[in-house]
Design an enzyme around this catalytic site. Structure first.
Site, PDB file in Angstrom:
ATOM      1  N   ASP A 316      -5.591   0.113   1.460  1.00  0.00           N
ATOM      2  CA  ASP A 316      -4.491  -0.541   1.850  1.00  0.00           C
ATOM      3  C   ASP A 316      -4.256  -0.795   3.254  1.00  0.00           C
ATOM      4  OD1 ASP A 316      -1.834  -1.564   0.831  1.00  0.00           O
ATOM      5  OD2 ASP A 316      -1.003   0.426   1.647  1.00  0.00           O
ATOM      6  N   ASP A 509      -1.338   4.862   1.617  1.00  0.00           N
ATOM      7  CA  ASP A 509      -0.348   5.794   2.355  1.00  0.00           C
ATOM      8  C   ASP A 509       0.745   6.370   1.408  1.00  0.00           C
ATOM      9  OD1 ASP A 509       1.078   3.657   1.974  1.00  0.00           O
ATOM     10  OD2 ASP A 509       1.758   3.592   4.149  1.00  0.00           O
ATOM     11  N   ASP A 513       2.086   2.273  -3.463  1.00  0.00           N
ATOM     12  CA  ASP A 513       0.882   1.904  -4.239  1.00  0.00           C
ATOM     13  C   ASP A 513       0.358   3.071  -5.041  1.00  0.00           C
ATOM     14  OD1 ASP A 513       0.240   3.615  -2.068  1.00  0.00           O
ATOM     15  OD2 ASP A 513      -0.728   2.311  -0.701  1.00  0.00           O
TER      16      ASP A 513
END
Ligand code: ADP
Ligand code: MG
Length: 614
Positions: A316, A509, A513
């Site tokens: 990400d 993180d 997500d």
């Protein structure tokens, strides 16, 4: 050494002394048997007892049974010293094993040391030590220099530096000022801190980590499962083979019964799968322990296996490769003063925890009057929407503007552009830019060096921002403008492209997500400081923010797997060799015991290497 281990040690010395004495006494017949039975009972009563108890429970075949059978058999054919000696050495091996398990558990528990004993609460000007579990959210605690931070909270008063080494393996202390968050499990180094508690103990960082580490041995690696299954089939087969060895050669080949029995018994002694059964799980245990010392929490041995085979690493962007701390580089309002545009954005973002929101609030810099804001809605991957002073304010990317029908225009500044619309009419944009993490480039290089052949970045941010980051870091592939669902789709299509044995890891993180973290073969969350979602959703948690830990984690995993593999290969080879020799009558019980204990000890020592820092 604990009490039980000390007792075993004493028993070992006692029975060894008595064994020597018994061997020196010129006795014969029943008297001789009785004299050897004493050291035998001293050293072996618990093994015999466990074997009997297991038989009563219908679980006949285990190493206790093997040892009981072999030694009782030896007594039966008059090999008294051998019987005692086998038991003696078996116990030496057991002692060694329990000691080393304790050792590696201890190193995991250097983490356990972070369990706080007390928290200081101020009452009528006096400090009182209370159980951290009794402290409520909102209470104020005082942390003196040298004390552990017992609970998560925010600093109200005091500046200090915190030693986070127990959590992250990071040796540089962290500077702390009023307003900063502190997490439990750090050590307060210099100043007195007054901290307002933000989470009950059960949800604090320490409690979660302890929980995670304690449960990690429940998730077995395939190699561990193999060993358990192996032992289940192996032991009865060995007993049958020994029986056959004792019965058939005398009947068909005319061997003397006593010799056949002797061979069968030493066959039984060598066959004890102790080395295998203990050393493989111990290696994984050590690997998990060693990783945790480095601030890498692995939730189970199975994930070490996946890590070792990782082929594609998908990142990400925000907060993972970049710091997630944005600076405002431009404010371009269409119809109001700059300060008003920033205020609208900050107010609309007031409840969000997204790095963008935090940065906008930071840039605004003033206290936010939340009574002006209502009906806040976060639109994952697009932005936020809220009622501010009775007007509907939307702040987010071009996708959000398009869905509102607001006429946005691009900005010539490079950076993440946050467009703002008021009541559906475009009001301008704020350009913010993020910085790369200092070790991000190094992280990608390290991954390449350890054979990860594809690095991919997924982001909801705009194409131009994504591309400049990817180019700077040397990433192989980048996909921009993705909603969280789009990230899942990308990961799914990448999953099709890994080789049959290869694996895909996703690193995020933990902020919006979680779906991708769980969809990938391996979810790695970083920056456990602060983000709860991360600890929950991921399989591997990096306590600090450094992406270069991923390559470290892979190296540790491979090291551990190599050790487990060596142990399996070594133990099996020696076992098979000695089994064949003892079936052929080329060895005796003494050699058999030495082979068994020797293999165990070597395998255990090898497994302990997994604990070492690489
Ligand atoms: P990344 O994939 O880089 O982690 P996200 O999926 O969290 O980013 O967000 C993607 C994009 O959506 C951001 O670049 C931003 O344009 C917009 N966005 C997301 N959340 C917010 C927010 N709270 N405020 C403004 N814009 C946002
Ligand atoms: Mg994100």
């Amino acid at each position: 050494m604990n009490k039980r281990q000390k007792r075993t040690l004493i028993r070992i010395f006692l029975s060894a002394a008595m064994l020597i004495l018994a061997a020196l006494l010129p006795l014969s017949g029943v008297l001789r048997l009785l004299v050897f039975l004493v050291p035998y009972a001293v050293i072996g009563w618990d093994v015999l007892w466990r074997a009997l108890r297991n038989i009563a429970h219908g679980q006949v075949f285990d190493e206790n049974f093997l040892m009981a059978l072999a030694t009782v058999g030896a007594l039966g054919i008059g090999e008294y010293p051998e019987a005692v000696f086998v038991m003696l050495f078996y116990q030496v091996g057991e002692l060694f094993q329990s000691y080393s398990v304790g050792k590696s558990r201890q190193s995991i528990s250097s983490l356990m040391d972070i369990r706080p004993d007390f928290a200081n609460i101020e009452k009528d000007g006096q400090l009182e030590e209370v159980d951290p579990e009794d402290v409520a959210v909102g209470d104020m605690i005082v942390i003196k220099p040298g004390e552990w931070v017992p609970l998560d909270g925010v600093v109200l008063e005091g500046t200090s530096s915190l030693d986070t080494a127990a959590l992250t393996g990071e040796s540089l202390p962290r500077e702390i000022d009023p307003g900063d968050d502190v997490v439990s499990g750090c050590v307060n180094l210099s100043g007195v801190l007054r901290v307002q508690v933000t989470k009950p103990y059960g949800e604090s960082t320490v409690a979660r980590i302890l929980d995670l580490v304690e449960n990690s041995s429940a998730k077995k690696a395939k190699a561990e499962q193999f060993i358990t299954k192996f032992a289940r089939y192996y032991t009865p087969i060995v007993v049958l083979a020994a029986a056959a060895l004792a019965i058939f050669p005398p009947l068909t080949l005319g061997w003397p019964w006593k010799e056949a029995l002797e061979r069968a018994l030493s066959f039984l002694v060598v066959s004890c799968p102790c080395a295998l059964v203990i050393s493989v799980p111990l290696a994984f245990f050590g690997g998990i322990g060693g990783a945790s010392r480095d601030g890498i929490l692995v939730k189970g041995g199975n994930y070490l296996e996946v890590l070792a085979r990782t082929e594609i690493v998908v990142f990400d962007k925000t907060g993972t490769l970049t710091k997630g701390v944005f600076n405002v580089t431009a404010i371009h309002p269409d119809r109001c003063p700059e300060s008003e545009l920033l205020e609208l954005a900050a107010l609309a973002e007031c409840y969000s925890d997204h790095p963008i929101s935090r940065s906008l609030k930071e840039a605004y810099g003033k206290e936010i009057d939340t009574s002006r804001v209502s009906q806040v809605e976060e639109l994952s991957g697009r932005g936020v929407q809220a009622m501010v002073d009775g007007k509907k304010v939307c702040a987010g990317n071009d996708k959000l503007m398009d869905s509102l029908g607001a006429k946005w225009h691009p900005c010539h500044h490079v950076g993440t552009t946050i467009h703002i619309a008021v009541d559906g009419i475009y009001a301008g944009h704020i350009v913010i830019s993020d910085e790369l993490k200092p070790d991000a480039k190094q992280a990608i290089l390290a991954l390449k060096a350890c054979g990860v052949n594809r690095t991919v970045m997924l982001t909801g941010d705009a194409q131009n921002v994504a591309e400049s980051v990817a180019a700077e870091l040397g990433l192989d592939e980048v996909h921009a403008g993705l909603l969280p669902a789009g990230k899942v789709e990308q990961v799914e299509s990448l999953l099709q492209q890994v080789s049959p044995r290869g694996k895909l890891a996703f690193v995020g993180d933990g902020i919006n997500d979680a779906p991708v973290l769980s969809r990938a073969d391996l979810g790695i969350a970083m920056g456990a400081f602060g983000s709860d979602a991360a600890i929950e959703a991921a399989d591997v948690v990096l306590m600090d923010d450094n992406p270069s830990k991923i390559a470290d984690a892979i190296a540790i995993a491979r090291h551990t797997l190599r050790i487990a593999g060596q142990n399996i290969a070594f133990a099996l080879t020696v076992k098979v060799l000695v089994l064949v020799l003892s079936a052929l009558g080329k060895t005796n019980m003494w050699v058999a015991v030495f082979a068994d204990v020797g293999v165990s000890v070597l395998a255990i020592l090898n497994a302990m290497r997994a604990l070492k820092r690489l």
